[in-house]
Scaffold this active site. Structure first.
Site, PDB file in Angstrom:
ATOM      1  N   ASP A  97       0.868  -1.172   0.000  1.00  0.00           N
ATOM      2  CA  ASP A  97       0.000   0.000   0.000  1.00  0.00           C
ATOM      3  C   ASP A  97       0.905   1.223   0.000  1.00  0.00           C
ATOM      4  O   ASP A  97       1.814   1.335   0.830  1.00  0.00           O
ATOM      5  CB  ASP A  97      -0.840  -0.034   1.291  1.00  0.00           C
ATOM      6  CG  ASP A  97      -2.171   0.647   1.150  1.00  0.00           C
ATOM      7  OD1 ASP A  97      -2.233   1.678   0.472  1.00  0.00           O
ATOM      8  OD2 ASP A  97      -3.150   0.149   1.739  1.00  0.00           O
ATOM      9  N   ASP A 193      -3.113   4.549  -2.597  1.00  0.00           N
ATOM     10  CA  ASP A 193      -4.091   5.187  -1.725  1.00  0.00           C
ATOM     11  C   ASP A 193      -4.638   6.477  -2.365  1.00  0.00           C
ATOM     12  O   ASP A 193      -3.872   7.246  -2.959  1.00  0.00           O
ATOM     13  CB  ASP A 193      -3.387   5.525  -0.398  1.00  0.00           C
ATOM     14  CG  ASP A 193      -4.327   5.943   0.694  1.00  0.00           C
ATOM     15  OD1 ASP A 193      -5.184   5.137   1.074  1.00  0.00           O
ATOM     16  OD2 ASP A 193      -4.208   7.096   1.171  1.00  0.00           O
ATOM     17  N   GLU A 246      -6.973   3.128  -5.450  1.00  0.00           N
ATOM     18  CA  GLU A 246      -8.158   3.475  -4.680  1.00  0.00           C
ATOM     19  C   GLU A 246      -8.646   4.813  -5.197  1.00  0.00           C
ATOM     20  O   GLU A 246      -8.014   5.842  -4.976  1.00  0.00           O
ATOM     21  CB  GLU A 246      -7.842   3.588  -3.180  1.00  0.00           C
ATOM     22  CG  GLU A 246      -9.112   3.833  -2.390  1.00  0.00           C
ATOM     23  CD  GLU A 246      -8.899   4.523  -1.049  1.00  0.00           C
ATOM     24  OE1 GLU A 246      -9.769   4.392  -0.184  1.00  0.00           O
ATOM     25  OE2 GLU A 246      -7.876   5.221  -0.876  1.00  0.00           O
ATOM     26  N   HIS A 307     -10.703  -2.569   5.274  1.00  0.00           N
ATOM     27  CA  HIS A 307     -10.398  -1.931   6.564  1.00  0.00           C
ATOM     28  C   HIS A 307     -11.087  -0.573   6.698  1.00  0.00           C
ATOM     29  O   HIS A 307     -10.961   0.068   7.725  1.00  0.00           O
ATOM     30  CB  HIS A 307      -8.878  -1.774   6.702  1.00  0.00           C
ATOM     31  CG  HIS A 307      -8.326  -0.777   5.741  1.00  0.00           C
ATOM     32  ND1 HIS A 307      -8.259  -1.011   4.378  1.00  0.00           N
ATOM     33  CD2 HIS A 307      -7.864   0.482   5.926  1.00  0.00           C
ATOM     34  CE1 HIS A 307      -7.761   0.063   3.793  1.00  0.00           C
ATOM     35  NE2 HIS A 307      -7.505   0.977   4.698  1.00  0.00           N
ATOM     36  N   ASP A 308     -11.768  -0.124   5.654  1.00  0.00           N
ATOM     37  CA  ASP A 308     -12.456   1.168   5.702  1.00  0.00           C
ATOM     38  C   ASP A 308     -13.963   1.036   5.825  1.00  0.00           C
ATOM     39  O   ASP A 308     -14.663   2.046   5.851  1.00  0.00           O
ATOM     40  CB  ASP A 308     -12.160   1.975   4.419  1.00  0.00           C
ATOM     41  CG  ASP A 308     -10.757   2.531   4.411  1.00  0.00           C
ATOM     42  OD1 ASP A 308     -10.194   2.752   5.496  1.00  0.00           O
ATOM     43  OD2 ASP A 308     -10.205   2.733   3.317  1.00  0.00           O
TER      44      ASP A 308
END
Ligand code: NOJ
Length: 535
Positions: A97, A193, A246, A307-308
């Site tokens: 990431d 990200d 993302e 995870h969000d």
């Protein structure tokens, strides 16, 4: 040759919560390495690791203070190298990431930038004399005043996550060096990200409101695609590297701009994955819409948890059969699947009645802003639980005495009270468990190329059932997902075999096939376009 990632199923590991290898209660590289055999047996081909670089962890690593190291909580560079080597030996690829949009406020670059208006790195970040009305995505103003130099700096997220100024080419070159470093260390690509945030509108006009602020000028701005093409070109100089972006949007029109020829390999399809409540028609519409919107160089991704966000099993009502249907869709429909750790055993969301246990910056901000707006503590706690992403970040439930997150005082991991009810240990030898179902699906996907990259022969939604045929031209696989509580009957006028069902092991049939309530069925056979009829 077919790119490896088109045939891969990825698994997202939230670093602190997966597996502790050194007994301090925090997940780490030694822990992950010790679970590579588990992941291999599950059928995983690629891992996405959340940020593991040194970080004050205001936002759990999405605030990087050194792009060239390993956070001591997760081990050493040697531990990382061992992990990569061991993963590769098992044929498992690893993507890192990478946060290119912002750095931690503790990063040396920002420290230098804020030291004086005349510093050569001043322009690496976004400084202004006056703030505009742009809001941070965690709430509150996106501008923070710095009293030493009397200017405001811009942060799209927490004030400790300072946005880099991608209009300055030095920033780009610094980040290309970072990418080069990790590619040469052996990572197989990056998850980028908030990649559509790299550019902001240089007019700095106020954002409009429609009840809430509309983020018109602070993301998806002109020039961002050019930067992305440069990033893709740079990374793809290295053979076989993969880029998933993302792009924080549920709009297909936006999402589709970012992947394909010369751009990112794929982006996360939030239009499919982040449905708040389960809705068969909406899901179907998004699958069809994606199919229509994408050109031949674009492939969707399939994920329903991260995870969000809330875990899909909890979000869609807590029912295991429903979660199995979602898993079946994710692993048989067209797209690159991303499984979120723990979903393979049906881990649930965690909700707390104690605000002091919430560690997620978004949850804490939500709580503070709610109190500030005059809400009571109880009301603010509801908001905090809604906003907090800790709900899906609890420790992997390996067994009832697993140590990750189980020690006192671990800063960000909490253990749900019912954690012991759902464990890998209990499910691993149970052929009807969620874990076994995932394994069977992944095995099936590996055995049938139609499920990896076949086209849809058709894709339908009839009476609460989504069904489709995928084919590589030779074999045909029919997937029937009955999202209703009623048994259904279909006439299938062809010779078919049951490959897998979420609710039974055998199929007795004549021309009519009964689909049980909430059943996922995967069949193989010579099934033509008009051979499946509803009765
Ligand atoms: C997206 C990440 O997935 C999320 O966890 C983080 O808070 C924001 N980007 C900001 O980096």
């Amino acid at each position: 040759m077919m790119k490896w990632w088109k045939q891969s199923t990825f698994y997202e590991i939230y670093m602190p919560s997966f597996k502790d290898g050194n007994g301090d209660g925090i997940g780490d590289f030694a822990g992950i390495t010790s679970k590579l055999d588990y992941l291999k047996e599950l059928g995983i081909d690629g891992l996405w690791l959340t940020p593991f670089y040194p970080s004050p962890k205001v936002d759990n690593g999405y605030d990087i203070s050194d792009y060239y190291g390993i956070d001591p909580d997760y081990g050493t560079m040697a531990d990382f190298e061992t992990f990569i080597q061991e993963a590769h030996q098992r044929g498992i690829r690893v993507i890192a990431d990478l946060v290119l949009n912002h750095t931690s406020s503790e990063h040396q670059w920002f420290q230098e930038s804020k030291s004086s208006k005349a510093h050569p790195k001043r322009d690496w970040y976004i400084w202004r004399d006056e703030p505009n009305n742009w809001e941070s995505f965690f709430g509150g103003s996106a501008w923070e005043f710095d009293s030493e130099t009397n200017q405001y700096y811009y942060h799209a997220f927490a004030k400790e996550q300072v946005d880099l100024n991608w209009a300055n080419p030095e920033v780009k070159h610094a980040m290309f060096d970072v990418m080069k470093f990790w590619l040469e260390k052996g990572v197989d690509g990056f998850r980028l990200d908030v990649i559509n945030f790299l550019k902001v509108n240089d007019s700095f006009q106020d954002n409009p409101y429609d009840e809430e602020q509309i983020h018109l000028y602070d993301k998806d701005q002109e020039g961002v695609l050019t930067v992305i093409e440069e990033i893709a070109e740079f990374v793809h100089q290295y053979p076989d590297k993969f880029l998933v972006g993302e792009v924080g949007s549920e709009e297909l029109d936006i999402l589709k701009q970012y992947s394909g020829l010369k751009k990112l390999d794929v982006v996360f399809n939030f239009n499919i994955g982040s449905m708040a409540t389960f809705d068969t028609e909406k899901l179907y519409q998004q699958l069809v819409g994606t199919e229509q919107a994408y050109d031949s160089t674009q492939i969707p991704t399939l994920f329903f948890s991260s995870h969000d966000m809330s875990r899909h099993i909890s979000r869609f009502g807590g029912d295991e059969d429903r979660a199995k249907l979602v898993a079946a869709l994710m692993l048989t429909a067209k797209g690159v699947p991303f499984i979120y750790f723990g979903d393979e055993i049906g881990m649930r969301d965690w909700i707390t009645d104690d605000i002091s246990k919430i560690k997620d910056v978004q949850g804490i901000m939500g709580y503070q802003l709610a109190l500030h707006a005059g809400k009571s503590q109880e009301e603010a706690l509801v908001v905090a639980n809604e906003k907090s992403r800790d709900k899906s970040r609890t420790a992997m439930q390996w067994n009832s005495h697993a140590n990750v997150g189980f020690s006192e005082g671990v800063p960000w991991i909490t253990v749900p009270e019912d954690a012991y009810k759902v464990t890998v240990e209990d499910q691993i030898h149970d052929s009807e468990s969620m874990l076994s179902f995932y394994k069977n699906l992944l095995k099936l996907r590996k055995e049938h190329s139609s499920l990896q990259f076949g086209e849809y022969e058709y894709l339908r939604n009839v009476d609460g059932m989504i069904y489709f045929v995928r084919t590589n031209g030779f074999e045909k696989i029919l997937v029937i997902l009955n999202f209703t509580d009623q048994q259904k009957t279909l006439e299938i006028d062809a010779d078919i075999n049951l490959l897998l069902s979420s609710r039974r092991t055998k199929l007795d049939r004549g021309a009519f096939v009964t689909i049980l309530a909430n059943e996922a069925m995967i069949l193989k056979g010579d099934i033509g376009n008009d051979l499946v009829k509803e009765r």
